[in-house]
Design an enzyme around this catalytic site. Structure first.
Site, PDB file in Angstrom:
ATOM      1  CB  SER A 108     -82.559  23.158 -34.975  1.00 15.91           C
ATOM      2  OG  SER A 108     -81.892  24.411 -34.864  1.00 15.91           O
ATOM      3  CG  HIS A 124     -76.634  33.603 -41.691  1.00 12.77           C
ATOM      4  ND1 HIS A 124     -76.803  32.839 -40.572  1.00 12.77           N
ATOM      5  CD2 HIS A 124     -77.856  34.141 -41.962  1.00 12.77           C
ATOM      6  CE1 HIS A 124     -78.057  32.906 -40.156  1.00 12.77           C
ATOM      7  NE2 HIS A 124     -78.723  33.687 -40.991  1.00 12.77           N
ATOM      8  CB  CYS A 181     -66.345  52.743 -47.957  1.00 15.95           C
ATOM      9  SG  CYS A 181     -65.001  51.580 -48.271  1.00 15.95           S
TER      10      CYS A 181
HETATM   11 ZN   LIG Z   1     -63.638  51.493 -46.457  1.00 16.37          ZN
END
Ligand SMILES: [Zn+2]
Length: 222
Positions: free
Chosen positions: A166, A66, A77
């Protein structure tokens, strides 16, 4: 993170609270998992945490599924920079905010209520686009490269152990389901029920640190 007002509030609060998050400490469970890796029992650690505490505890083979809360990324960008560098820029741009003191909320952001309308946000130094924490927010999709890296590691694994989760978030549950489909032993160590309970080969409902520390002790002589 699309509304300017919301972003002003987010970054102003974060500017004051971030130092508290950086001081978060590793637990015995983090250190035991690092020890199991150095003993050769963990080939790949895949985490949904964004705090980098596994790396700080010594784990080297980590996929931050994550993302990382200590980095920011341009939404236009893909330019990346360390979050503390962005904070330093905003502290310089907002001297009146940088001097504020606040209590710390549990989410790592400062518990501060004030007027944020004058707060100046640091934008992408390359394209002036919006910088945001390089983490997967609820509802976002895990970037394909990280998901694929975890799938490759799973294909080379002999077993899967889910620790302290979990598995309610699909990005983690997905790997357990694949492991089960491939007939790999699948185990869980956590205090409560998991979404994968019906798929598990082994389940330990127990506190993480003592169990993992005992595993390190038992396995170091085997
Ligand atoms: Zn940028």
């Amino acid at each position: 993170m699309s509304s300017h007002h919301v972003r002003q509030r987010y970054w102003a609060r974060a500017l004051i609270g971030f130092s508290a998050m950086r001081e978060a400490q590793t637990s015995g469970a983090h250190r035991a998992l690092a020890a199991l890796e150095s003993q050769g029992y963990i080939q790949q650690l895949v985490t949904q945490n964004v705090d980098r505490l596994h790396q700080r505890a010594g784990s080297r083979r980590v996929i931050d599924l994550h993302g990382r809360a200590d980095m920011v990324k341009c939404m236009v960008c893909d330019y990346q920079m360390m979050r503390h560098a962005m904070h330093a820029e905003m502290a310089r741009m907002n001297p009146s905010f940088a001097g504020l003191e606040a209590g710390h909320a549990p989410d790592g952001d400062a518990d501060l209520e004030t007027d944020f309308s004058t707060f100046r946000i640091f934008d992408c130094p390359r394209c002036r686009g919006i910088l945001k924490p390089d983490v997967v927010f609820y509802g976002d999709v895990v970037p394909a490269e990280r998901r694929l890296a975890a799938q490759v590691a799973l294909a080379e694994s002999e077993a899967v152990l889910a620790v302290g989760t979990s598995l309610m978030v699909f990005s983690g549950y997905r790997f357990c389901r694949t492991a089960h489909e491939r007939g790999l032993p699948l185990a869980s160590l956590s205090l409560g029920v998991t979404r994968a309970d019906a798929l598990l080969s082994y389940q330990w409902r127990a506190p993480l640190t003592p169990v993992l520390e005992e595993a390190v002790r038992c396995l170091q002589f085997s």
